[in-house]
Structures are given as C-alpha cells and as structure tokens.
Design an enzyme around this catalytic site. Structure first.
Site, PDB file in Angstrom:
ATOM      1  N   TYR A   1    -111.771 -44.962 -29.586  1.00  0.00           N
ATOM      2  CA  TYR A   1    -110.540 -45.850 -29.812  1.00  0.00           C
ATOM      3  C   TYR A   1    -110.708 -47.156 -29.124  1.00  0.00           C
ATOM      4  O   TYR A   1    -110.190 -47.927 -30.004  1.00  0.00           O
ATOM      5  CB  TYR A   1    -109.576 -44.959 -28.730  1.00  0.00           C
ATOM      6  CG  TYR A   1    -108.342 -45.613 -28.506  1.00  0.00           C
ATOM      7  CD1 TYR A   1    -107.408 -46.071 -29.756  1.00  0.00           C
ATOM      8  CD2 TYR A   1    -107.949 -46.356 -27.182  1.00  0.00           C
ATOM      9  CE1 TYR A   1    -106.373 -46.994 -29.385  1.00  0.00           C
ATOM     10  CE2 TYR A   1    -106.966 -47.321 -27.364  1.00  0.00           C
ATOM     11  CZ  TYR A   1    -105.970 -47.551 -28.178  1.00  0.00           C
ATOM     12  OH  TYR A   1    -104.954 -48.364 -28.109  1.00  0.00           O
TER      13      TYR A   1
ATOM     14  N   SER B   1    -105.542 -54.227 -26.967  1.00  0.00           N
ATOM     15  CA  SER B   1    -105.619 -53.395 -25.598  1.00  0.00           C
ATOM     16  C   SER B   1    -106.299 -54.082 -24.547  1.00  0.00           C
ATOM     17  O   SER B   1    -107.439 -54.631 -24.939  1.00  0.00           O
ATOM     18  CB  SER B   1    -105.985 -52.099 -26.023  1.00  0.00           C
ATOM     19  OG  SER B   1    -106.021 -51.396 -24.587  1.00  0.00           O
TER      20      SER B   1
ATOM     21  N   LYS C   1    -110.345 -50.877 -31.195  1.00  0.00           N
ATOM     22  CA  LYS C   1    -109.544 -52.214 -30.905  1.00  0.00           C
ATOM     23  C   LYS C   1    -110.504 -53.463 -30.819  1.00  0.00           C
ATOM     24  O   LYS C   1    -110.115 -54.328 -31.385  1.00  0.00           O
ATOM     25  CB  LYS C   1    -108.862 -52.192 -29.602  1.00  0.00           C
ATOM     26  CG  LYS C   1    -107.618 -51.084 -29.529  1.00  0.00           C
ATOM     27  CD  LYS C   1    -106.598 -51.394 -30.414  1.00  0.00           C
ATOM     28  CE  LYS C   1    -105.804 -50.556 -30.780  1.00  0.00           C
ATOM     29  NZ  LYS C   1    -104.635 -50.800 -31.756  1.00  0.00           N
TER      30      LYS C   1
HETATM   31  N1  LIG Z   1     -99.250 -47.237 -25.774  1.00  0.00           N
HETATM   32  C1  LIG Z   1     -99.854 -47.928 -25.254  1.00  0.00           C
HETATM   33  O1  LIG Z   1    -100.362 -47.670 -23.962  1.00  0.00           O
HETATM   34  C2  LIG Z   1    -100.999 -48.968 -25.869  1.00  0.00           C
HETATM   35  C3  LIG Z   1    -101.625 -49.639 -25.125  1.00  0.00           C
HETATM   36  C4  LIG Z   1    -102.629 -50.716 -25.635  1.00  0.00           C
HETATM   37  C5  LIG Z   1    -102.745 -50.751 -27.192  1.00  0.00           C
HETATM   38  N2  LIG Z   1    -101.675 -49.888 -27.777  1.00  0.00           N
HETATM   39  C6  LIG Z   1    -101.596 -49.884 -29.473  1.00  0.00           C
HETATM   40  O2  LIG Z   1    -100.170 -50.295 -29.564  1.00  0.00           O
HETATM   41  C7  LIG Z   1    -100.117 -49.608 -30.961  1.00  0.00           C
HETATM   42  C8  LIG Z   1     -98.781 -48.705 -30.760  1.00  0.00           C
HETATM   43  O3  LIG Z   1     -98.837 -47.884 -29.837  1.00  0.00           O
HETATM   44  P1  LIG Z   1     -97.723 -46.849 -29.318  1.00  0.00           P
HETATM   45  O4  LIG Z   1     -97.812 -46.575 -27.982  1.00  0.00           O
HETATM   46  O5  LIG Z   1     -96.212 -47.406 -29.951  1.00  0.00           O
HETATM   47  O6  LIG Z   1     -98.070 -45.623 -30.491  1.00  0.00           O
HETATM   48  P2  LIG Z   1     -97.217 -44.747 -31.203  1.00  0.00           P
HETATM   49  O7  LIG Z   1     -98.187 -43.426 -31.608  1.00  0.00           O
HETATM   50  O8  LIG Z   1     -96.186 -44.374 -30.452  1.00  0.00           O
HETATM   51  O9  LIG Z   1     -96.925 -45.502 -32.521  1.00  0.00           O
HETATM   52  C9  LIG Z   1     -97.944 -45.643 -33.588  1.00  0.00           C
HETATM   53  C10 LIG Z   1     -96.897 -45.287 -34.781  1.00  0.00           C
HETATM   54  O10 LIG Z   1     -97.938 -45.322 -35.783  1.00  0.00           O
HETATM   55  C11 LIG Z   1     -97.518 -44.340 -36.995  1.00  0.00           C
HETATM   56  N3  LIG Z   1     -99.030 -44.343 -37.572  1.00  0.00           N
HETATM   57  C12 LIG Z   1    -100.018 -43.807 -37.066  1.00  0.00           C
HETATM   58  N4  LIG Z   1    -101.247 -43.887 -38.168  1.00  0.00           N
HETATM   59  C13 LIG Z   1    -100.397 -44.262 -39.268  1.00  0.00           C
HETATM   60  C14 LIG Z   1    -100.809 -44.344 -40.782  1.00  0.00           C
HETATM   61  N5  LIG Z   1    -101.865 -44.087 -41.109  1.00  0.00           N
HETATM   62  N6  LIG Z   1     -99.909 -44.891 -41.652  1.00  0.00           N
HETATM   63  C15 LIG Z   1     -98.510 -45.102 -41.378  1.00  0.00           C
HETATM   64  N7  LIG Z   1     -98.096 -44.931 -40.080  1.00  0.00           N
HETATM   65  C16 LIG Z   1     -99.154 -44.617 -39.043  1.00  0.00           C
HETATM   66  C17 LIG Z   1     -97.369 -43.202 -35.956  1.00  0.00           C
HETATM   67  O11 LIG Z   1     -96.460 -42.126 -36.700  1.00  0.00           O
HETATM   68  C18 LIG Z   1     -96.574 -43.976 -34.949  1.00  0.00           C
HETATM   69  O12 LIG Z   1     -95.133 -43.887 -35.096  1.00  0.00           O
HETATM   70  C19 LIG Z   1    -101.139 -48.861 -31.297  1.00  0.00           C
HETATM   71  O13 LIG Z   1    -102.202 -49.646 -31.959  1.00  0.00           O
HETATM   72  C20 LIG Z   1    -101.852 -48.525 -30.058  1.00  0.00           C
HETATM   73  O14 LIG Z   1    -103.243 -48.295 -30.211  1.00  0.00           O
HETATM   74  C21 LIG Z   1    -100.594 -49.036 -27.055  1.00  0.00           C
END
Ligand SMILES: NC(=O)c1ccc[n+]([C@@H]2O[C@H](COP(=O)([O-])OP(=O)(O)OC[C@H]3O[C@@H](n4cnc5c(N)ncnc54)[C@H](O)[C@@H]3O)[C@@H](O)[C@H]2O)c1
Length: 340
Positions: A151, A126, A155
């Site tokens: 959080y 991120s 990362k």
């Molecule tokens: N959305 C944003 O703004 C953003 C920005 C920067 C980085 N990210 C990173 O991108 C990634 C995806 O983000 P997103 O927005 O799609 O999030 P999201 O919560 O929609 O998707 C994450 C998925 O992982 C699953 N999950 C979580 N813990 C788990 C575990 N222990 N075992 C199995 N499954 C598990 C959840 O059920 C979910 O479906 C994350 O790592 C997040 O930190 C997101």
C-alpha cells in the site's frame, strides 16, 4: 461553475470534500465503484448541501469505462483522485490487487487528462511515504523511505507516475497532498467514516468499542520512547482536510502554483499519543473506554507529525478544528449509524 471529477467521492475523505466543493459552488461529478462505500452517502451529501452531485458508478480499473467517462464529461476542469484501496495488512496479502487498483487506475486517468488542452490533478498521498522520519516535525523535503507495505509503495509510485507525467506533459498541473491521520466526521453526522469489517484505524476502533460493537481496544505498546510510551500521530479533522483540497484545486485552476508538480503535507503540526486520543474521547463522550495495553505491533513508526509551514505559507491553509472536535464528531456519527 467548474465541473470537478472526484474519484472515490462516496468514501470517507472524498464525501467530505464533495461537500466543501459544492459549498464553494463547484459542480461535482463522482466516480465510485462502491467497493468501500454505499450509494446512501449521496443522501448525506444532499442533506448537508441541498444539492446532489452527479454520480457515475464505475470501476476505474476498467480502461474503456474511464475513456467513456471522459468522452461524456469532456468539460471536467479538475480531478481529485481519492479512489484507492487502503488497508495496509490486506495489501501485504494481495499486493497485485493494490498495484492494479492504485496504479493502473491512476495511469488510465492520466492518459485521459493528457488529451485535454489543460488539466488539473490532485492526488491523495500519505505521510506513510516518510516512514520513520529522521527529524520531527516532518517537512516535505524529508527523505522518502523504503515503503513498509505494498500500500505504502503504491503511494510512492503514484507520486512518481504523476511527477514523470508532469515532466512530459506541459498541459498537466498536479498537487500531491500527503495526509497525516484523518479522523472525525461532518458536524451534522450526515456523513462520516464507515469501515467495512474490523477497523484498521484507531478512532473508528475506539468509537465502535464504546458503542458496544467491539469488546476491547488493544493499545499496541506502551514502552516507546514517547512521553507516555504510546505511539504519536498527527490526527487531522477530516473537514479541515477536505477544505485543503478545495484550496489546492483553486491554486491550480487560478494558475497560482509555483511548479507544475507540487507536494504538501496536510496535518495539524501537533502529535498526539494513543493514550491522549483515548483521553480526549472519554472527555468529550463521557464514556469510559475498555482498553488494554498489548505488545508492540510490527511495522509501527514511533512518532510522526507534520511541519505545516509549507501549507500555511503557500496554500494559506491551516487546521482550525481540534482533536476534541474530531472525537466529538466521530462519536456523534457512530451513535447515529448504530441508531443510539
Ligand atoms: N483514511 C486515511 O487514513 C488515509 C490516509 C492517507 C491517505 N489516504 C488516501 O486517501 C484516499 C481516500 O481515503 P478514504 O479514507 O476516504 O478511503 P475510502 O475507502 O473511504 O474511499 C475510497 C473510495 O474509493 C472507491 N474506490 C476504490 N477503488 C475504486 C475503483 N477501482 N473504482 C472506483 N471507485 C473505487 C471506494 O468505493 C471508496 O468509496 C485513498 O487514496 C487513501 O489511500 C487515506
């Protein structure tokens, strides 16, 4: 047809990436524990691509389950690791939950990849690692600042864990992708962002307010040193972001990477203010949004947007979709979800 593991593949960014992988002919196996998603997302993916990915419901914090998965799917050629907890505020209250889910799970996966003759790994990082950068736009070599939240720290640590493992394990290649602000939904409105509870991010809050689920949007501060006084971010359409993962994965599979461990910023290169995002929403939806300006929120950086040259030159990838495209797709998705 290489088999690719997508952890968190039923989540927001993961589901859009599964669609792009299947469209490119990859065989996808998803791991998700449904902690922040639902199995119905599989139907959305199938409706778009005509193909249902393999789904293994498991919690990546359970080491034995991760081991069993890799024994069963020993033919996995690449891993895209999205699964994580991502609510900044919650991470302050429950830091151990975040270190366990975002770090332990990562370690368990890497331990399995270490056993393979060859492994390719893509990590969801991120722009939060940069904090308030000293210079804009932000390049990949900008300093990583002390994290503002557990959080954010997961990362930074996650990147280090991968980098150190690459230093020690010759057969592992990895790319960390630093996302700016992913928004929007698939144009079909079959998949999109579905936050549980009160949305933490601007765009779902906007669409939920417009659809009548929330009364009013609070804009945190209009006295920042920006053109209209509101904070500036680099909003990237989730479909553009998803495509970047396929490009990065192919770079590793085809051994085109220049180092064993690489990082790339994924953004549009353009900063938009909160008020510009609201204006874009009002333009594409024809709705008037109920919002009010309130005090600044602690911990918000003033402005962050990506320097996109490294991704452009090395990956041959850049965004194609606009802020208006993203807002229109987010609105179409919100209306569909609420049956409007
Ligand atoms: N959305 C944003 O703004 C953003 C920005 C920067 C980085 N990210 C990173 O991108 C990634 C995806 O983000 P997103 O927005 O799609 O999030 P999201 O919560 O929609 O998707 C994450 C998925 O992982 C699953 N999950 C979580 N813990 C788990 C575990 N222990 N075992 C199995 N499954 C598990 C959840 O059920 C979910 O479906 C994350 O790592 C997040 O930190 C997101």
């Amino acid at each position: 047809m290489s088999k690719i593991l997508v952890t968190g593949g039923l989540g927001f960014i993961g589901s859009h990436t599964v669609v792009e992988l299947q469209n490119e002919g990859f065989e996808v196996v998803i791991i998700d524990d449904l902690s922040n998603s639902s199995e119905a997302v599989l139907d959305g993916i199938t409706a778009i691509t005509g193909k249902t990915p393999i789904f293994e419901k498991l919690d990546l914090r359970e080491k034995a389950s991760v081991e069993a998965f890799f024994t069963k799917h020993s033919d996995v050629k690449g891993v895209i690791h999205f699964a994580a907890s991502k609510a900044v505020g919650e991470s302050v209250k429950e830091p151990l939950l975040y270190y366990e889910n975002n770090i332990s799970a990562l370690v368990y996966i890497l331990k399995e990849l270490k056993k393979l003759p060859e492994a390719n790994f893509i990590f969801s990082s991120s722009c939060t690692v940069y904090g308030q950068a000293d210079k804009l736009p932000i390049t990949e070599d900008a300093a990583v600042k002390q994290a503002e939240s557990p959080y954010g720290n997961t990362k930074q640590i996650g990147e280090e864990v991968i980098q150190h493992t690459c230093n020690a394990v010759r057969s592992l290649k990895a790319i960390a992708l630093r996302y700016f602000n992913p928004i929007g939904a698939h144009e079909s409105a079959n998949i999109g962002e579905l936050p549980l509870g009160v949305p933490q991010n601007l765009v779902p809050f906007i669409t939920q307010t417009a659809v009548g689920l929330r009364e009013q949007l609070s804009v945190f501060g209009d006295d920042y040193p920006t053109q209209d006084g509101t904070c500036i971010r680099d909003y990237i359409h989730v479909v553009d972001l998803a495509k970047a993962h396929v490009v990065a994965l192919k770079r590793l599979l085809e051994a085109k990477n220049k180092a064993q461990y690489e990082t790339f910023n994924l953004g549009t290169g353009t900063g938009s203010s909160v008020l510009e995002v609201i204006k874009s929403f009002e333009k594409v939806s024809g709705e008037k949004l109920n919002y009010k300006i309130v005090d600044r929120r602690a911990g918000d950086v003033v402005a962050a947007y990506a320097d996109t040259n490294h991704a452009k030159n090395e990956l041959g990838w850049e965004t194609k979709l606009t802020l208006d495209d993203a807002m229109a797709s987010a609105w179409k998705w919100e209306k569909k979800v609420r049956g409007k």
